[in-house]
Design a protein around this motif. Structure first.
Motif, PDB file in Angstrom:
ATOM      1  N   LYS A  42      -5.528  -2.674  -8.795  1.00 47.58           N
ATOM      2  CA  LYS A  42      -4.874  -3.906  -9.225  1.00 47.58           C
ATOM      3  C   LYS A  42      -5.203  -5.078  -8.301  1.00 47.58           C
ATOM      4  O   LYS A  42      -4.800  -6.212  -8.567  1.00 47.58           O
ATOM      5  N   THR A  43      -5.927  -4.827  -7.209  1.00 46.23           N
ATOM      6  CA  THR A  43      -6.259  -5.875  -6.240  1.00 46.23           C
ATOM      7  C   THR A  43      -7.009  -7.023  -6.919  1.00 46.23           C
ATOM      8  O   THR A  43      -8.006  -6.792  -7.612  1.00 46.23           O
ATOM      9  N   PRO A  44      -6.586  -8.261  -6.746  1.00 47.79           N
ATOM     10  CA  PRO A  44      -7.292  -9.402  -7.345  1.00 47.79           C
ATOM     11  C   PRO A  44      -8.734  -9.510  -6.857  1.00 47.79           C
ATOM     12  O   PRO A  44      -9.021  -9.247  -5.682  1.00 47.79           O
TER      13      PRO A  44
ATOM     14  N   ILE B  63       0.845  -1.191   0.000  1.00 44.94           N
ATOM     15  CA  ILE B  63       0.000   0.000   0.000  1.00 44.94           C
ATOM     16  C   ILE B  63       0.889   1.252   0.000  1.00 44.94           C
ATOM     17  O   ILE B  63       1.810   1.354   0.801  1.00 44.94           O
ATOM     18  N   PRO B  64       0.615   2.229  -0.877  1.00 42.87           N
ATOM     19  CA  PRO B  64       1.383   3.475  -0.871  1.00 42.87           C
ATOM     20  C   PRO B  64       1.022   4.329   0.341  1.00 42.87           C
ATOM     21  O   PRO B  64      -0.133   4.390   0.738  1.00 42.87           O
ATOM     22  N   TYR B  65       2.022   4.976   0.916  1.00 41.58           N
ATOM     23  CA  TYR B  65       1.795   5.763   2.128  1.00 41.58           C
ATOM     24  C   TYR B  65       1.198   7.138   1.866  1.00 41.58           C
ATOM     25  O   TYR B  65       0.678   7.779   2.775  1.00 41.58           O
TER      26      TYR B  65
ATOM     27  N   SER C 267      -4.753  -3.550   2.006  1.00 40.94           N
ATOM     28  CA  SER C 267      -3.765  -4.265   1.213  1.00 40.94           C
ATOM     29  C   SER C 267      -4.311  -4.501  -0.188  1.00 40.94           C
ATOM     30  O   SER C 267      -5.533  -4.499  -0.393  1.00 40.94           O
ATOM     31  N   SER C 268      -3.407  -4.714  -1.135  1.00 41.40           N
ATOM     32  CA  SER C 268      -3.810  -5.091  -2.494  1.00 41.40           C
ATOM     33  C   SER C 268      -3.423  -6.538  -2.773  1.00 41.40           C
ATOM     34  O   SER C 268      -3.361  -6.957  -3.926  1.00 41.40           O
ATOM     35  N   ASP C 269      -3.170  -7.287  -1.737  1.00 39.84           N
ATOM     36  CA  ASP C 269      -2.636  -8.639  -1.834  1.00 39.84           C
ATOM     37  C   ASP C 269      -3.740  -9.682  -1.681  1.00 39.84           C
ATOM     38  O   ASP C 269      -4.460  -9.689  -0.682  1.00 39.84           O
TER      39      ASP C 269
ATOM     40  N   ASP D  47     -16.988  -7.366   2.860  1.00 38.82           N
ATOM     41  CA  ASP D  47     -18.342  -6.800   2.821  1.00 38.82           C
ATOM     42  C   ASP D  47     -18.361  -5.548   1.950  1.00 38.82           C
ATOM     43  O   ASP D  47     -19.346  -5.268   1.268  1.00 38.82           O
ATOM     44  N   LYS D  48     -17.282  -4.787   2.023  1.00 37.53           N
ATOM     45  CA  LYS D  48     -17.154  -3.553   1.251  1.00 37.53           C
ATOM     46  C   LYS D  48     -15.691  -3.389   0.879  1.00 37.53           C
ATOM     47  O   LYS D  48     -14.803  -3.628   1.710  1.00 37.53           O
ATOM     48  N   PHE D  49     -15.441  -2.979  -0.369  1.00 40.48           N
ATOM     49  CA  PHE D  49     -14.067  -2.754  -0.805  1.00 40.48           C
ATOM     50  C   PHE D  49     -13.973  -1.373  -1.441  1.00 40.48           C
ATOM     51  O   PHE D  49     -14.780  -1.014  -2.294  1.00 40.48           O
ATOM     52  N   ILE D  50     -12.969  -0.605  -0.999  1.00 40.63           N
ATOM     53  CA  ILE D  50     -12.805   0.773  -1.461  1.00 40.63           C
ATOM     54  C   ILE D  50     -11.464   0.898  -2.167  1.00 40.63           C
ATOM     55  O   ILE D  50     -10.423   0.486  -1.637  1.00 40.63           O
ATOM     56  N   TYR D  51     -11.484   1.487  -3.348  1.00 45.08           N
ATOM     57  CA  TYR D  51     -10.243   1.691  -4.096  1.00 45.08           C
ATOM     58  C   TYR D  51      -9.519   2.939  -3.619  1.00 45.08           C
ATOM     59  O   TYR D  51     -10.123   4.005  -3.452  1.00 45.08           O
TER      60      TYR D  51
END
Length: 248
Positions: A127-129, A18-20, A101-103, A137-141
């Motif tokens: 880019k998150t799989p 994750i970028p800071y 995380s994007s992992d 439940d919820k995913f935020i870009y």
């Protein structure tokens, strides 16, 4: 049942993925969903690649967890974060988790936490799989938090449209129409709040900001060839209830 602001959240951040730069925006987004009572970040702090995080940790009271990389090619940070998450789960001190995380390695963790009745919010890059996204439940870009993809008007959104954006728009229309139909009364009307909730269950990364709108209502109003919007006054109140239905 607890209200949104009463939810206690454990925020666990994967510093390796994750970028800071957008930490303040991420924490502001999390604050809309609950109270972050635990804030931890995982990484090998002896490496220069995560040095940019250090000022943000002090500013936002995030506890750094040191995890050495014992073996080349193995992500020890993931293991430490997963073990900590399970310890927090069994402590029964929180109502939900925010996994930053994007992992995709955290897919099983998200699933396990939800099986235990926890609210699970994911935050990551585009880019998150998909398996990790749908496990939440919820995913935020992060991109919409940082404002990189934010547009203020439908006209502006159209001017920035790409073939990918057009494809997403077509899929979005189909998803919205099906969701409205799922909830419609005998006259075809569905309460907007319920539509929004069901959209989130069907597609955890659904967010009006992904399509250039700040809220769901203006997004639906822009689909005037497909969706009708009816704003109804509530008696003895300034509140309006919004209903939508699919046009014939």
């Amino acid at each position: 049942m607890k209200g949104r602001n009463d939810l206690k959240l454990a925020v666990l951040i994967d510093a390796d993925n994750i970028p800071y730069a957008n930490i303040e925006g991420m924490l502001d987004e999390i604050a809309k969903l609950g109270t972050p009572t635990i804030k931890r970040i995982y990484g090998d702090w002896t490496k220069p690649t995560v040095s940019g995080w250090k000022p943000a940790l002090l500013q936002h009271a995030i506890t750094p967890i040191q995890q050495y990389s014992y073996t080349t090619g193995k992500n020890a940070t993931d293991s430490a974060m997963i073990i900590d998450a399970m310890d927090i789960l069994h402590s029964e001190k929180v109502d939900g988790f925010c996994l930053v995380s994007s992992d995709s390695d955290f897919t099983r963790l998200a699933t396990r936490l939800r099986e235990s009745g926890m609210l699970v919010i994911g935050i990551g890059e585009k880019k998150t799989p998909n398996p990790f996204i749908v496990a939440c439940d919820k995913f935020i870009y992060i991109e919409i938090i940082s404002g990189k993809n934010e547009t203020k008007t439908p006209k502006a959104a159209a001017s920035k449209a790409t073939p990918e954006f057009d494809k997403m728009s077509n899929n979005l229309i189909k998803l919205i129409k099906a969701t409205v139909d799922d909830l419609a009364d005998d006259n075809g009307w569905a309460f907007l709040a319920e539509v929004g909730s069901l959209l989130m269950k069907k597609k955890p990364d659904f967010d009006a900001r992904n399509y250039g709108f700040t809220k769901l209502t203006p997004l639906l109003k822009s689909l005037k060839n497909h969706i009708e919007v009816d704003e109804r006054d509530v008696e003895n109140s300034r509140i309006k209830h919004i209903y939508v239905r699919v046009k014939s």
